[in-house]
Design a protein around this motif. Structure first.
Motif, PDB file in Angstrom:
ATOM      1  N   ARG A   8     135.228  39.917  52.990  1.00 28.73           N
ATOM      2  CA  ARG A   8     135.263  39.449  51.608  1.00 28.73           C
ATOM      3  C   ARG A   8     134.675  40.548  50.735  1.00 28.73           C
ATOM      4  N   LEU A   9     135.476  41.016  49.803  1.00 28.74           N
ATOM      5  CA  LEU A   9     135.084  42.169  49.000  1.00 28.74           C
ATOM      6  C   LEU A   9     134.565  41.738  47.631  1.00 28.74           C
ATOM      7  N   GLU A  10     133.698  42.567  47.072  1.00 32.82           N
ATOM      8  CA  GLU A  10     133.228  42.346  45.713  1.00 32.82           C
ATOM      9  C   GLU A  10     133.044  43.683  45.015  1.00 32.82           C
ATOM     10  N   LEU A  11     133.153  43.651  43.707  1.00 25.54           N
ATOM     11  CA  LEU A  11     132.867  44.816  42.863  1.00 25.54           C
ATOM     12  C   LEU A  11     131.519  44.563  42.205  1.00 25.54           C
ATOM     13  N   ILE A  12     130.632  45.560  42.245  1.00 27.42           N
ATOM     14  CA  ILE A  12     129.297  45.368  41.686  1.00 27.42           C
ATOM     15  C   ILE A  12     128.914  46.536  40.779  1.00 27.42           C
ATOM     16  N   TYR A  13     128.049  46.218  39.805  1.00 25.88           N
ATOM     17  CA  TYR A  13     127.400  47.240  38.988  1.00 25.88           C
ATOM     18  C   TYR A  13     126.095  46.668  38.456  1.00 25.88           C
ATOM     19  N   ILE A  14     125.221  47.553  37.994  1.00 28.81           N
ATOM     20  CA  ILE A  14     123.909  47.129  37.506  1.00 28.81           C
ATOM     21  C   ILE A  14     124.086  46.196  36.306  1.00 28.81           C
ATOM     22  N   ALA A  15     123.360  45.093  36.301  1.00 32.20           N
ATOM     23  CA  ALA A  15     123.561  44.049  35.306  1.00 32.20           C
ATOM     24  C   ALA A  15     123.268  44.514  33.885  1.00 32.20           C
ATOM     25  N   ASP A  16     122.246  45.356  33.697  1.00 31.21           N
ATOM     26  CA  ASP A  16     121.851  45.721  32.335  1.00 31.21           C
ATOM     27  C   ASP A  16     122.306  47.111  31.922  1.00 31.21           C
ATOM     28  N   ARG A  17     123.261  47.691  32.636  1.00 36.20           N
ATOM     29  CA  ARG A  17     123.715  49.028  32.274  1.00 36.20           C
ATOM     30  C   ARG A  17     124.865  48.945  31.275  1.00 36.20           C
ATOM     31  N   TYR A  18     125.019  50.018  30.491  1.00 41.03           N
ATOM     32  CA  TYR A  18     126.115  50.084  29.525  1.00 41.03           C
ATOM     33  C   TYR A  18     127.418  50.384  30.263  1.00 41.03           C
ATOM     34  N   ILE A  19     128.451  49.637  29.950  1.00 45.13           N
ATOM     35  CA  ILE A  19     129.763  49.828  30.570  1.00 45.13           C
ATOM     36  C   ILE A  19     130.727  50.307  29.491  1.00 45.13           C
ATOM     37  N   SER A  20     131.192  51.526  29.628  1.00 47.75           N
ATOM     38  CA  SER A  20     132.095  52.107  28.631  1.00 47.75           C
ATOM     39  C   SER A  20     133.474  51.460  28.722  1.00 47.75           C
ATOM     40  N   ARG A  21     134.315  51.793  27.754  1.00 46.34           N
ATOM     41  CA  ARG A  21     135.668  51.250  27.752  1.00 46.34           C
ATOM     42  C   ARG A  21     136.445  51.713  28.987  1.00 46.34           C
ATOM     43  N   ALA A  22     136.246  52.967  29.381  1.00 52.28           N
ATOM     44  CA  ALA A  22     136.940  53.462  30.577  1.00 52.28           C
ATOM     45  C   ALA A  22     136.462  52.718  31.820  1.00 52.28           C
ATOM     46  N   HIS A  23     135.154  52.449  31.902  1.00 56.87           N
ATOM     47  CA  HIS A  23     134.634  51.664  33.018  1.00 56.87           C
ATOM     48  C   HIS A  23     135.248  50.262  33.023  1.00 56.87           C
ATOM     49  N   GLN A  24     135.298  49.655  31.844  1.00 50.79           N
ATOM     50  CA  GLN A  24     135.851  48.309  31.747  1.00 50.79           C
ATOM     51  C   GLN A  24     137.309  48.278  32.182  1.00 50.79           C
ATOM     52  N   GLN A  25     138.064  49.301  31.775  1.00 49.05           N
ATOM     53  CA  GLN A  25     139.470  49.355  32.155  1.00 49.05           C
ATOM     54  C   GLN A  25     139.616  49.523  33.657  1.00 49.05           C
ATOM     55  N   LEU A  26     138.801  50.398  34.246  1.00 47.11           N
ATOM     56  CA  LEU A  26     138.876  50.603  35.682  1.00 47.11           C
ATOM     57  C   LEU A  26     138.500  49.320  36.428  1.00 47.11           C
ATOM     58  N   ILE A  27     137.478  48.623  35.941  1.00 47.97           N
ATOM     59  CA  ILE A  27     137.085  47.355  36.563  1.00 47.97           C
ATOM     60  C   ILE A  27     138.260  46.385  36.578  1.00 47.97           C
ATOM     61  N   GLN A  28     138.939  46.250  35.441  1.00 47.65           N
ATOM     62  CA  GLN A  28     140.061  45.310  35.378  1.00 47.65           C
ATOM     63  C   GLN A  28     141.188  45.738  36.299  1.00 47.65           C
ATOM     64  N   TRP A  29     141.474  47.045  36.351  1.00 47.52           N
ATOM     65  CA  TRP A  29     142.515  47.528  37.251  1.00 47.52           C
ATOM     66  C   TRP A  29     142.156  47.263  38.709  1.00 47.52           C
ATOM     67  N   LEU A  30     140.891  47.453  39.061  1.00 48.26           N
ATOM     68  CA  LEU A  30     140.458  47.193  40.431  1.00 48.26           C
ATOM     69  C   LEU A  30     140.602  45.710  40.777  1.00 48.26           C
ATOM     70  N   ILE A  31     140.221  44.846  39.837  1.00 52.78           N
ATOM     71  CA  ILE A  31     140.373  43.401  40.067  1.00 52.78           C
ATOM     72  C   ILE A  31     141.844  43.058  40.287  1.00 52.78           C
ATOM     73  N   ASP A  32     142.717  43.574  39.424  1.00 53.66           N
ATOM     74  CA  ASP A  32     144.149  43.299  39.550  1.00 53.66           C
ATOM     75  C   ASP A  32     144.713  43.880  40.834  1.00 53.66           C
ATOM     76  N   PHE A  33     144.276  45.101  41.172  1.00 58.59           N
ATOM     77  CA  PHE A  33     144.779  45.788  42.358  1.00 58.59           C
ATOM     78  C   PHE A  33     144.456  45.000  43.622  1.00 58.59           C
ATOM     79  N   PHE A  34     143.186  44.626  43.757  1.00 58.92           N
ATOM     80  CA  PHE A  34     142.786  43.911  44.970  1.00 58.92           C
ATOM     81  C   PHE A  34     143.333  42.490  44.996  1.00 58.92           C
ATOM     82  N   SER A  35     143.518  41.884  43.831  1.00 60.01           N
ATOM     83  CA  SER A  35     144.115  40.556  43.788  1.00 60.01           C
ATOM     84  C   SER A  35     145.516  40.583  44.375  1.00 60.01           C
ATOM     85  N   LYS A  36     146.307  41.565  43.966  1.00 63.21           N
ATOM     86  CA  LYS A  36     147.669  41.688  44.491  1.00 63.21           C
ATOM     87  C   LYS A  36     147.649  42.075  45.970  1.00 63.21           C
ATOM     88  N   LEU A  37     146.794  43.024  46.315  1.00 65.02           N
ATOM     89  CA  LEU A  37     146.727  43.513  47.688  1.00 65.02           C
ATOM     90  C   LEU A  37     146.313  42.414  48.650  1.00 65.02           C
TER      91      LEU A  37
END
Length: 304
Positions: free
Chosen positions: A265-294
């Motif tokens: 069972r896989l999960e994506l993690i990052y520090i709770a109080d860190r700043y997440i840039s737009r590029a980070h946010q986009q990559l997070i969403q792509w990873l979620i979509d990628f693994f969902s399909k996979l």
């Protein structure tokens, strides 16, 4: 000395006239004169000589123009860089992933990310200690096995995937449509070394059933494991989706494991109080979509 004082100084330097400089800055002339005196008092040198109605730059003023100009340039560059970072135009994204996922599954996504964000430097690290990598901020994002809730992290479930037994297509086992976990105990296997998350997951299930795996060779590379299976050294136990990402689909067969099958069972993690840039946010969403399909595809295949 702050950049506001430098801006006031540069306006006077440019106009050589306090009233015109004050008008350009949108402040009163007495305010400007007072701020220049504050700056001169702080640095202990006059920057302008008032000769009659003329304003003349002193040697100290010329030095301040040189270095103060660099300060203003640096401030502008910093603001521009941060603005670009916020809009996803530049910066660095560091991602930690498990070895098998780095070897095969994520390469197409990395290519897509580069095409969309050509000025973002994507750094991807293989690790078996994803939480530690994220916690020590060696990586910004991590993909690892699901762990207990931890307030230090944002933890996003990515889905689950069954492990299969990988064998050569000409193996006696290749015709089997499924295999019991207990049947693996006497097979010669090539596996990750102990301490690797996937290996430990499989070992734990086997011990619970009262046996240990028989490994004839161990390597930390998923590519090497599949090469060893193709070479006939042994079979291997890996996530089923791994085979779909390789060019070995006609040479290898993935057999579903039944009765206490290993599941990651896989999960994506990052520090709770860190700043997440737009590029980070986009990559997070792509990873979620990628693994969902996979993983959905993998589970559909396992059920069929």
């Amino acid at each position: 000395m702050d950049t506001r004082h430098i801006q006031y100084f540069m306006a006077v330097y440019e106009h050589l006239h306090f009233t015109r400089a004050a008008e350009a800055l949108g402040i009163t002339q007495p305010t400007l004169s007072q701020q220049i005196r504050v700056l001169e008092g702080e640095l202990g040198m006059p920057f302008f000589d008032r000769i009659g109605k003329q304003v003349v730059v002193t040697e100290a003023g010329e030095l301040l123009r040189l270095h103060g100009g660099r300060m203003l340039d640096a401030e502008r560059d910093a603001k521009a860089a941060i603005k670009e970072l916020l809009t996803g135009e530049r910066g660095t994204v560091r991602l930690g992933v498990l070895p098998s996922d780095l070897d095969f599954q994520l390469v197409p996504l990395f290519t897509h990310f580069n095409a969309e964000y050509p000025d973002i430097q994507l750094q991807v690290f293989s690790s078996i200690a994803i939480q530690d990598e994220v916690l020590t901020q060696r990586v910004d994002l991590g993909i690892g096995l699901e762990s207990p809730p931890d307030k230090r992290f944002v933890q996003i479930p990515l889905g689950s995937e069954h492990y299969h037994l990988f064998v050569r297509a000409d193996s006696e086992l290749a015709s089997k449509t499924e295999i019991k976990l207990m049947e693996l105990q006497h097979l010669p296997l090539v596996m990750y070394p102990q301490g690797f998350l996937g290996r430990d997951l499989v070992d734990t299930l086997c011990r619970a059933q009262g046996f240990q795996l028989t490994t004839v060779m161990e390597t930390s590379s998923a590519t090497s494991l599949l090469q060893l299976v193709r070479a006939g050294v042994g079979a291997t136990i890996q996530p089923e989706g791994l085979l779909r990402q390789t060019t070995s689909q006609t040479e290898l067969v993935a057999i579903p494991i039944i009765e206490h099958p290993p599941v990651r069972r896989l999960e994506l993690i990052y520090i709770a109080d860190r700043y997440i840039s737009r590029a980070h946010q986009q990559l997070i969403q792509w990873l979620i979509d990628f693994f969902s399909k996979l993983l959905n595809h993998s589970n559909d295949t396992s059920r069929s």
